[in-house]
Design a protein around this motif. Structure first.
Motif, PDB file in Angstrom:
ATOM      1  N   THR A 261       0.852  -1.179   0.000  1.00 42.28           N
ATOM      2  CA  THR A 261       0.000   0.000   0.000  1.00 42.28           C
ATOM      3  C   THR A 261       0.891   1.233   0.000  1.00 42.28           C
ATOM      4  OG1 THR A 261      -1.824   1.111   1.151  1.00 42.28           O
ATOM      5  CG2 THR A 261      -0.134   0.087   2.526  1.00 42.28           C
ATOM      6  N   ASP A 262       0.402   2.333  -0.528  1.00 42.85           N
ATOM      7  CA  ASP A 262       1.183   3.571  -0.569  1.00 42.85           C
ATOM      8  C   ASP A 262       0.909   4.402   0.678  1.00 42.85           C
ATOM      9  OD1 ASP A 262       2.353   3.038  -3.040  1.00 42.85           O
ATOM     10  OD2 ASP A 262       0.614   3.837  -4.122  1.00 42.85           O
ATOM     11  N   SER A 263       1.985   4.871   1.308  1.00 40.93           N
ATOM     12  CA  SER A 263       1.861   5.730   2.480  1.00 40.93           C
ATOM     13  C   SER A 263       1.801   7.185   2.038  1.00 40.93           C
ATOM     14  CB  SER A 263       3.057   5.527   3.423  1.00 40.93           C
ATOM     15  OG  SER A 263       3.049   6.506   4.442  1.00 40.93           O
ATOM     16  N   LEU A 264       0.730   7.883   2.418  1.00 37.86           N
ATOM     17  CA  LEU A 264       0.577   9.287   2.051  1.00 37.86           C
ATOM     18  C   LEU A 264       1.530  10.170   2.855  1.00 37.86           C
ATOM     19  CD1 LEU A 264      -3.326   9.516   1.805  1.00 37.86           C
ATOM     20  CD2 LEU A 264      -1.684   9.221  -0.049  1.00 37.86           C
ATOM     21  N   ASP A 265       1.905   9.706   4.071  1.00 34.95           N
ATOM     22  CA  ASP A 265       2.772  10.513   4.943  1.00 34.95           C
ATOM     23  C   ASP A 265       4.225  10.473   4.500  1.00 34.95           C
ATOM     24  OD1 ASP A 265       0.594  11.179   6.521  1.00 34.95           O
ATOM     25  OD2 ASP A 265       0.847   9.413   7.803  1.00 34.95           O
ATOM     26  N   THR A 266       4.706   9.287   4.101  1.00 37.38           N
ATOM     27  CA  THR A 266       6.136   9.128   3.786  1.00 37.38           C
ATOM     28  C   THR A 266       6.414   8.971   2.297  1.00 37.38           C
ATOM     29  OG1 THR A 266       6.019   6.732   4.061  1.00 37.38           O
ATOM     30  CG2 THR A 266       6.510   8.048   6.024  1.00 37.38           C
ATOM     31  N   ASN A 267       5.353   8.876   1.506  1.00 36.61           N
ATOM     32  CA  ASN A 267       5.505   8.662   0.064  1.00 36.61           C
ATOM     33  C   ASN A 267       6.305   7.397  -0.226  1.00 36.61           C
ATOM     34  OD1 ASN A 267       4.964   9.381  -2.612  1.00 36.61           O
ATOM     35  ND2 ASN A 267       6.934  10.445  -2.831  1.00 36.61           N
ATOM     36  N   GLN A 268       6.102   6.357   0.610  1.00 33.78           N
ATOM     37  CA  GLN A 268       6.779   5.087   0.442  1.00 33.78           C
ATOM     38  C   GLN A 268       5.762   3.974   0.197  1.00 33.78           C
ATOM     39  OE1 GLN A 268       8.995   4.879   4.178  1.00 33.78           O
ATOM     40  NE2 GLN A 268      10.899   5.199   3.041  1.00 33.78           N
TER      41      GLN A 268
END
Length: 322
Positions: A261-268
């Protein structure tokens, strides 16, 4: 100190003749299995009284938890049998992993679609059957599918190509497909039933060294609504606990494939299922498509191997590190 005999099994010579016969007949010698099994489970395996079970658990405890100190050098031999690894028959990736996939705890393999997760799992289903001196456990594999049908065609393509470089007689793998036990699981309830009831029966009749769950995310992403997150967390812990118990009791490896899944906070890109599942995992491995022509294999976290990465490719003969 160095001459002490240490083992994962109880010393049956310390039991009376009757109990020694019952233990031998039931095949209940493994210390972890004795300690982790409920009395009711042990009674199903043999004609054990409550006093027998208490005695066996005390003996197993004293075997595992020694009263004396050990040297740092001794710990290598003490834990060698408990921390075996399964080779991928790929020198580059084996070096990165410190020899292969660990046989303790849960190994999470996560990555995007098309990165090669199932290819790696199929390879492990074959290499776990290698003799121990060649990086295997001389054991079969349980392969649990939750998304797609088991890739039988791809397995049949791989089997004639192993072992690579013919490091031992290929005839030892002639019946490899017969030692891969496949189950298709549609929901979490069926998974719990498989892990807690049907799988233990299989383990009593077959030597299994690896459980592959492909994938853990499919069940827990689709079976729950937003209002059921608390129940999902409880079910994740239950599944994780069952897998850890199976690994510890039977000294086997567990590999769980996870989606990302894509993390919106870390862009990872992160493994799916959140912190509850993340805290159940012992070793984290990631595979990703680095560019149109390249892939990366990464050790994200491990209790005994440093983080690192290498390139790899998917060939007709499986995964090969670069």
């Amino acid at each position: 100190m160095g001459s002490r005999n240490r083992t994962d099994e109880i010393d049956v010579s310390q039991l009376d003749e009757r109990l020694e016969r019952e233990v031998e007949k039931a095949g209940v010698k493994n210390c972890c299995k004795i300690l982790l099994s409920d009395p009711s489970e042990l009674r199903k395996l043999g004609n054990f009284t409550e006093d027998d079970i208490e005695l066996l658990k005390r003996l197993a405890s004293s075997t595992v938890l020694h009263s004396e100190f050990v040297t740092a050098n001794e710990t290598t031999s003490v834990y060698a049998a408990r921390w075996k690894r399964i080779s991928l028959d790929c020198p580059v990736i084996n070096t990165l992993l410190g020899g292969g996939i660990p046989s303790r705890g849960i190994t999470e393999l996560y990555g995007s679609s098309g990165a090669g997760k199932t290819q790696i799992c199929l390879q492990l289903a074959i290499t776990v059957q290698y003799p121990e001196e060649h990086g295997g456990l001389a054991s079969g594999c349980v392969y649990i599918c939750t998304e797609d049908r088991f890739p039988t065609k791809r397995l049949q393509q791989l089997l004639p190509l192993f072992p690579r470089n013919r490091i031992f007689d290929p005839k030892k793998l002639e019946k490899a497909a017969d030692r891969i036990f496949v189950d298709h699981i549609p929901d979490v309830e069926s998974l719990n039933e498989c892990l807690s009831k049907r799988l233990p029966v299989l383990l009593r009749n077959h030597k299994i060294g690896l459980i592959i769950l492909d994938s853990i995310a499919a069940l827990f992403r689709s079976d729950y609504t937003n209002r059921q997150m608390v129940q999902r967390a409880k079910d994740l812990r239950t599944v994780g606990s069952l897998l850890h118990k199976l690994s510890s009791t039977n000294n086997m490896a567990v590999v769980c494939v996870n989606q990302v899944t894509d993390s919106l906070d870390t862009n990872q890109t992160l493994p799916a299922l959140g912190l509850v599942w993340a805290n159940m995992v012992t070793t984290k491995l990631q595979v990703k498509i680095a560019n149109p022509n390249g892939r990366q294999f990464l050790v994200v976290s491990s209790p005994d191997v440093p983080t690192g990465s290498c390139g790899y490719q998917i060939t007709q003969g499986g995964i090969e590190g670069l």
